[in-house]
Design a protein around this motif. Structure first.
Motif, PDB file in Angstrom:
ATOM      1  N   THR A  68      -3.663   5.954  -0.885  1.00 61.27           N
ATOM      2  CA  THR A  68      -3.744   6.357  -2.088  1.00 61.27           C
ATOM      3  C   THR A  68      -3.647   5.254  -3.145  1.00 61.27           C
ATOM      4  O   THR A  68      -3.881   5.186  -4.061  1.00 61.27           O
ATOM      5  N   ARG A  69      -2.941   3.855  -2.734  1.00 60.67           N
ATOM      6  CA  ARG A  69      -2.846   2.726  -3.576  1.00 60.67           C
ATOM      7  C   ARG A  69      -3.070   1.619  -2.670  1.00 60.67           C
ATOM      8  O   ARG A  69      -2.442   1.667  -1.301  1.00 60.67           O
ATOM      9  N   LYS A 120       0.892  -1.130   0.066  1.00 61.78           N
ATOM     10  CA  LYS A 120       0.081  -0.050  -0.186  1.00 61.78           C
ATOM     11  C   LYS A 120       0.738   1.343  -0.074  1.00 61.78           C
ATOM     12  O   LYS A 120       1.925   1.250   0.378  1.00 61.78           O
ATOM     13  N   THR A 121       0.045   2.321  -0.332  1.00 61.61           N
ATOM     14  CA  THR A 121       1.014   3.609  -0.338  1.00 61.61           C
ATOM     15  C   THR A 121       0.128   4.548   0.410  1.00 61.61           C
ATOM     16  O   THR A 121      -1.110   4.728   0.379  1.00 61.61           O
ATOM     17  N   ASP A 124       5.512   3.741   1.112  1.00 63.77           N
ATOM     18  CA  ASP A 124       4.967   2.473   0.465  1.00 63.77           C
ATOM     19  C   ASP A 124       5.289   1.564   1.533  1.00 63.77           C
ATOM     20  O   ASP A 124       6.509   1.445   2.138  1.00 63.77           O
ATOM     21  N   CYS A 125       4.542   0.661   1.593  1.00 61.94           N
ATOM     22  CA  CYS A 125       4.588  -0.361   3.008  1.00 61.94           C
ATOM     23  C   CYS A 125       3.921  -1.694   2.940  1.00 61.94           C
ATOM     24  O   CYS A 125       2.995  -1.757   1.881  1.00 61.94           O
ATOM     25  N   THR A 141       7.606  -4.440   6.278  1.00 63.92           N
ATOM     26  CA  THR A 141       8.383  -3.847   5.311  1.00 63.92           C
ATOM     27  C   THR A 141       8.205  -2.337   4.814  1.00 63.92           C
ATOM     28  O   THR A 141       6.985  -2.186   4.311  1.00 63.92           O
ATOM     29  N   VAL A 142       8.993  -1.252   5.022  1.00 66.74           N
ATOM     30  CA  VAL A 142       8.638  -0.041   4.753  1.00 66.74           C
ATOM     31  C   VAL A 142       9.510   0.324   3.488  1.00 66.74           C
ATOM     32  O   VAL A 142      10.808   0.590   3.671  1.00 66.74           O
ATOM     33  N   SER A 143       9.114   0.197   2.128  1.00 66.19           N
ATOM     34  CA  SER A 143       9.898   0.316   1.117  1.00 66.19           C
ATOM     35  C   SER A 143      10.420   1.681   0.757  1.00 66.19           C
ATOM     36  O   SER A 143      11.215   2.125   0.176  1.00 66.19           O
TER      37      SER A 143
END
Length: 306
Positions: free
Chosen positions: A208-209, A71-72, A178-179, A155-157
């Motif tokens: 948002t995603r 997700k974002t 993003d995560c 995970t936080v990318s």
């Protein structure tokens, strides 16, 4: 698009407004679409806005495959003030002094953000929907009971600071994250503030995603006309899991619980190990998986609901 003359079935992207729960959104959709069978993939807090994915009718079975997508989020973190819920809906529990806040230089913020990026272990916020002994953590916390949640690996990318804005007695950071699924942005705000020694909480959050689905494509109001915005189960399953075309005979066999003997090699190079079987008419047959050298259905969808 789904057949709107039949009972509604499909996936609906909704841009949730602030101030209502995800359950409120589901209730509105049930009334508007005149069906009880509606669920959602991934709760948003009442304060949060943004993308909520609803499954309608038989397509609710696809939510299992959507809820775990990455997700974002866009968010505002307020440094210098802590709350009991780690967001603006909670009660203030601490406020940093001017000296401590003045020591929060940009390089320190960047270093703390870097420490919270990548594979991290995160303790979810106490005021959360996680169950402890069969009860929601937020119910226990509001009842004054001690809540101890276990850390989880997430995970936080991407954790990017877009703007730093001094406010009265605090510092606001506009960020994008993003995560992986299960990441608590409120907990990121809390942990960032703790690492900087000033505390922190979330004042705004927008999703948002979710996977390949973007809030820009979501409806902002749920009316009976929203049935025309339903995405077919076949299109959504193919986008999430990849498509495996099957013949009419193979579709019939899969729907009857039969295996496609010797067909497992067709999964080589597939987007996922469990792609969506799509019949020649573009309808979703089900989700298939490898069983030895064969393929079988992990989940079937009724022929008139795909």
């Amino acid at each position: 698009m789904p057949d709107t003359s039949a009972a509604p079935s499909g996936i609906l992207l909704v841009d949730k407004p602030g101030g209502i729960t995800s359950h409120d959104v589901v209730a509105r959709a049930r009334r508007a679409l005149n069906t009880r069978k509606i669920g959602h993939a991934g709760t948003l807090d009442p304060m949060a806005t943004g993308l909520l994915i609803l499954g309608v009718g038989p397509a609710t079975r696809l939510l299992t495959y959507i809820v775990g997508l990455d997700k974002t989020y866009e968010a505002t973190i307020r440094l210098g003030v802590s709350t009991d819920s780690d967001d603006a809906d909670g009660v203030e529990t601490a406020r940093a002094g001017a000296d401590a806040l003045g020591a929060v230089a940009p390089r320190r913020i960047a270093a703390a953000v870097a420490d919270l990026t990548g594979a991290i272990s995160q303790v979810p916020s106490t005021v959360s929907a996680i169950k402890v002994g069969g009860r929601r953590a937020y119910d226990l916390a509001r009842a004054g009971e001690e809540v101890q949640l276990k850390a989880r690996d997430v995970t936080v990318s991407r954790f990017e600071v877009l703007a730093v804005c001094p406010v009265d007695g605090a510092i606001d950071l506009d960020v994008v994250v993003d995560c992986s699924s299960g990441t608590y942005i409120r907990a990121l705000a809390r942990d960032l503030g703790a690492e900087l020694g000033v505390g922190g909480h979330l004042t705004a959050l927008r999703r948002t995603r979710i996977g390949a689905f973007d809030v820009a494509d979501a409806v902002t109001e749920i009316t009976p006309h929203a049935v025309g915005q339903l995405r077919s189960a076949a299109d959504v399953a193919a986008a999430v899991l990849g498509a495996l075309p099957v013949t009419a005979d193979e579709a019939r066999d899969l729907r009857h619980g039969k295996r496609l003997v010797g067909a497992a090699a067709r999964l080589d190079g597939a987007l996922t190990p469990t792609p969506a079987a799509i019949d020649p008419d573009g309808r979703l047959v089900g989700i298939v998986e490898r069983r030895g050298g064969d393929l079988k259905s992990a989940m079937n969808v009724a022929e008139d609901a795909s």
